[in-house]
Write a protein that holds these residues in place. Structure first.
Motif, short mmCIF file in Angstrom:
data_model
loop_
_atom_site.label_atom_id
_atom_site.label_comp_id
_atom_site.label_asym_id
_atom_site.label_seq_id
_atom_site.Cartn_x
_atom_site.Cartn_y
_atom_site.Cartn_z
N UNK A 1 51.46 34.03 45.56
CA UNK A 1 51.18 35.14 44.64
C UNK A 1 49.90 35.87 45.03
N UNK A 2 48.88 35.12 45.44
CA UNK A 2 47.65 35.74 45.93
C UNK A 2 47.95 36.56 47.17
N UNK A 3 48.79 36.02 48.06
CA UNK A 3 49.16 36.75 49.26
C UNK A 3 49.85 38.05 48.94
N UNK A 4 50.72 38.02 47.92
CA UNK A 4 51.37 39.26 47.51
C UNK A 4 50.35 40.26 46.97
N UNK A 5 49.42 39.75 46.15
CA UNK A 5 48.41 40.63 45.55
C UNK A 5 47.40 41.11 46.58
N UNK A 6 46.98 40.21 47.48
CA UNK A 6 45.98 40.57 48.48
C UNK A 6 46.68 41.28 49.64
N UNK A 7 46.65 42.57 49.64
CA UNK A 7 47.33 43.32 50.69
C UNK A 7 46.54 44.53 51.12
N UNK A 8 47.26 45.50 51.67
CA UNK A 8 46.61 46.74 52.09
C UNK A 8 45.92 47.43 50.92
N UNK A 9 46.46 47.21 49.71
CA UNK A 9 45.85 47.83 48.54
C UNK A 9 44.40 47.40 48.36
N UNK A 10 44.09 46.14 48.70
CA UNK A 10 42.73 45.64 48.55
C UNK A 10 41.80 46.14 49.65
N UNK A 11 42.28 46.09 50.89
CA UNK A 11 41.38 46.28 52.03
C UNK A 11 41.47 47.69 52.61
N UNK A 12 42.66 48.30 52.55
CA UNK A 12 42.84 49.66 53.07
C UNK A 12 42.60 50.68 51.97
N UNK A 13 43.27 50.50 50.84
CA UNK A 13 43.26 51.53 49.79
C UNK A 13 42.04 51.44 48.87
N UNK A 14 41.68 50.23 48.44
CA UNK A 14 40.66 50.08 47.41
C UNK A 14 39.31 50.74 47.78
N UNK B 1 38.60 53.20 49.65
CA UNK B 1 38.64 54.66 49.72
C UNK B 1 39.14 55.29 48.42
N UNK B 2 39.86 54.54 47.60
CA UNK B 2 40.07 54.97 46.22
C UNK B 2 38.72 55.01 45.50
N UNK C 1 40.40 61.94 33.53
CA UNK C 1 41.82 62.18 33.82
C UNK C 1 42.18 61.81 35.24
N UNK C 2 41.22 61.85 36.15
CA UNK C 2 41.50 61.49 37.53
C UNK C 2 41.25 60.03 37.82
N UNK C 3 40.17 59.48 37.26
CA UNK C 3 39.77 58.12 37.56
C UNK C 3 40.69 57.08 36.93
N UNK C 4 41.06 57.28 35.64
CA UNK C 4 41.84 56.27 34.93
C UNK C 4 43.19 55.98 35.58
N UNK C 5 44.05 57.00 35.83
CA UNK C 5 45.34 56.65 36.46
C UNK C 5 45.19 56.06 37.85
N UNK C 6 44.19 56.52 38.59
CA UNK C 6 43.96 55.97 39.92
C UNK C 6 43.54 54.50 39.84
N UNK C 7 42.64 54.19 38.89
CA UNK C 7 42.15 52.81 38.75
C UNK C 7 43.24 51.88 38.25
N UNK C 8 44.00 52.32 37.25
CA UNK C 8 45.07 51.47 36.71
C UNK C 8 46.18 51.30 37.73
N UNK C 9 46.55 52.40 38.42
CA UNK C 9 47.56 52.29 39.47
C UNK C 9 47.12 51.37 40.58
N UNK C 10 45.84 51.45 40.95
CA UNK C 10 45.30 50.55 41.97
C UNK C 10 45.35 49.10 41.49
N UNK D 1 52.22 54.99 42.63
CA UNK D 1 51.00 54.74 41.86
C UNK D 1 51.08 55.36 40.47
N UNK D 2 51.48 56.62 40.40
CA UNK D 2 51.37 57.38 39.16
C UNK D 2 52.59 57.30 38.24
#
Length: 448
Positions: free
Chosen positions: A17-30, A32-33, A209-218, A370-371
């Motif tokens: 489950x950690x492997x599923x969660x720990x992905x590009x979203x953490x290291x690539x996307x997070x 720069x989001x 309006x920009x930060x909230x959906x981006x943060x929750x989607x992330x 994401x949105x």
């Protein structure tokens, strides 16, 4: 039909489950989001979203999966609410669409590992990204990445997913932790820490309006929520495991990896560039970091370590995304896992070809997931758990748990009231963001 597999140990489930969660979203996307949404201000909203929305929502998926012992779609039918299987269907669709573009980015990582070994991107990082991100090379690396993903999923839950994540997740921690320690020695690293850890509340108020959906989607993306992954993974879980304890471990470890990624990226960028790029497309992380690595003594070796971490993270998530439709077909039809995983993986690879040819299409896929898809799927599941399934799922949360009945009672009311309101508002903001990007709206209306 063969007997349904289970995890061989509680640790195996947590690491998967950690492997599923720990992905590009953490290291690539997070990172720069964070950079494109106000730095530390985004970090504050993201952490709130993870613990106040993501963790309770994850437990909602856990209780559905373990109670039903079925995949994301069949779980609702097994519980006697077949009409709600649309929630699992959203997860299957979300997993398929996400993997179609996620695997392309995974292919980029393969190109950057090669580029780190040969030094190919050091001379002109921008030109290198342009060469490998879209076109024949991108299609080829996308296919290789999908082949790796298919191979692991085809081996099964214990021999494939569990065995692979037991190696990959510890390796991710060791490598990214080592990188974080090393970059702390760079001149100018302290400015990166300051940017990352000193929130400006006025930034949040100015762009809610920009930060909230981006943060929750992330948060949803990095926790693998809304994909049906956690329903599928928890369906292989024993009845005596504590879901709250396991969920807490997964959320904390996932968040630590995301935070560590920031402790690598921001010191590097501030040490070399003096700032971070505040906007850009999907390739911003690759070009900015490759440029920084090209100017650091020993940067080629550091770049190789970073992109190896990125590959391990990408694979640990991609296998979970392919597992969702695979488990659905295997449970529903009784087909063998190997040909099912291969067939579905090939379909995903074909669907991903347009995103490998055009990064604009990739960005559009990312925005829709994401949105729209993730918050919608999590919202439907929250309503089902809180208002439709009665108290049977709250009882499931108590099994094997030492947290006590009060915890499940508070959790149930939290998921009944707070989660739908929070996600409903986020979904409206996300749809608004999509309409603004599509040119349908000239400016935000909600909180604009």
């Amino acid at each position: 039909m063969s007997e349904r597999e289970t995890w061989t140990s509680r640790v195996g489930f947590i690491l998967a489950a950690v492997g599923s969660a720990v992905g590009l979203g953490n290291i690539w996307s997070f990172p720069f989001q964070t950079a494109s949404n106000g730095g530390a201000a985004f970090l504050v909203v993201y952490l709130l979203a993870v613990f106040l929305i993501g963790f309770p929502a994850m437990l909602g998926e856990f209780v559905i999966g373990r109670r039903s012992e079925q995949n994301a779609v069949e779980a609702f039918r097994s519980l006697g609410f077949g009409e709600w299987s649309v929630a699992g269907g959203l997860g299957v669709v979300g997993s398929f669409v996400t993997l179609a573009f996620y695997s392309v980015v995974g292919g980029w990582v393969l190109s950057y590992i090669v580029g780190s070994v040969t030094g190919a991107y050091l001379g002109d990082p921008g030109a290198y990204f342009g060469a490998v991100s879209a076109g024949p090379i991108a299609v080829a690396t996308h296919a290789v990445f999908m082949a790796l993903t298919i191979g692991i999923v085809a081996l099964g839950v214990t021999d494939g997913i569990e065995r692979a994540t037991k190696v990959m997740v510890p390796a991710i921690f060791v490598l990214i932790g080592g990188l974080a320690v090393w970059v702390s020695t760079l001149d100018g690293a302290s400015d990166g820490y300051s940017y990352y850890l000193s929130p400006d509340v006025s930034v949040i108020a100015g762009d809610l309006a920009g930060i909230v959906p981006s943060a929750v989607g992330q948060a949803f993306f990095t926790l693998s929520l809304g994909f049906g992954v956690m329903i599928a993974y928890s369906s292989y879980l024993g009845r005596d495991d504590s879901l709250p304890a396991d969920g807490s471990a997964i959320v904390v470890v996932n968040t630590l990896v995301a935070l560590l990624a920031g402790f690598v990226v921001f010191p590097v960028l501030f040490a070399i560039e003096g700032a971070v790029p505040e906007s850009g497309g999907a390739g911003t992380a690759f070009t900015a970091l490759a440029s920084a690595f090209s100017q650091i003594p020993g940067g080629q070796a550091i770049g190789l370590g970073f992109f190896v971490v990125l590959l391990l993270a990408a694979l640990s998530s991609s296998i979970s995304l392919l597992e969702v439709p695979t488990s659905f077909v295997v449970d529903r039809t009784g087909y063998d896992r190997t040909p099912t995983a291969v067939g579905l993986g090939v379909l995903v690879a074909i669907a991903g070809v347009p995103t490998a040819l055009d990064t604009g299409i990739l960005g559009w896929y990312n925005d829709v997931v994401f949105n729209l898809l993730l918050p919608l799927a999590v919202l439907v599941i929250a309503v089902f758990v809180g208002w439709v399934a009665d108290d049977q799922l709250a009882e499931e949360l108590d099994l094997g748990s030492s947290f006590g009945d009060d915890f499940s009672t508070v959790w149930l009311w939290w998921i009944r009231i707070v989660i739908p309101v929070a996600i409903g508002g986020t979904l409206l903001l996300g749809i608004q963001s999509l309409l603004v990007k599509a040119g349908v709206l000239s400016a935000p209306v909600i909180l604009g």
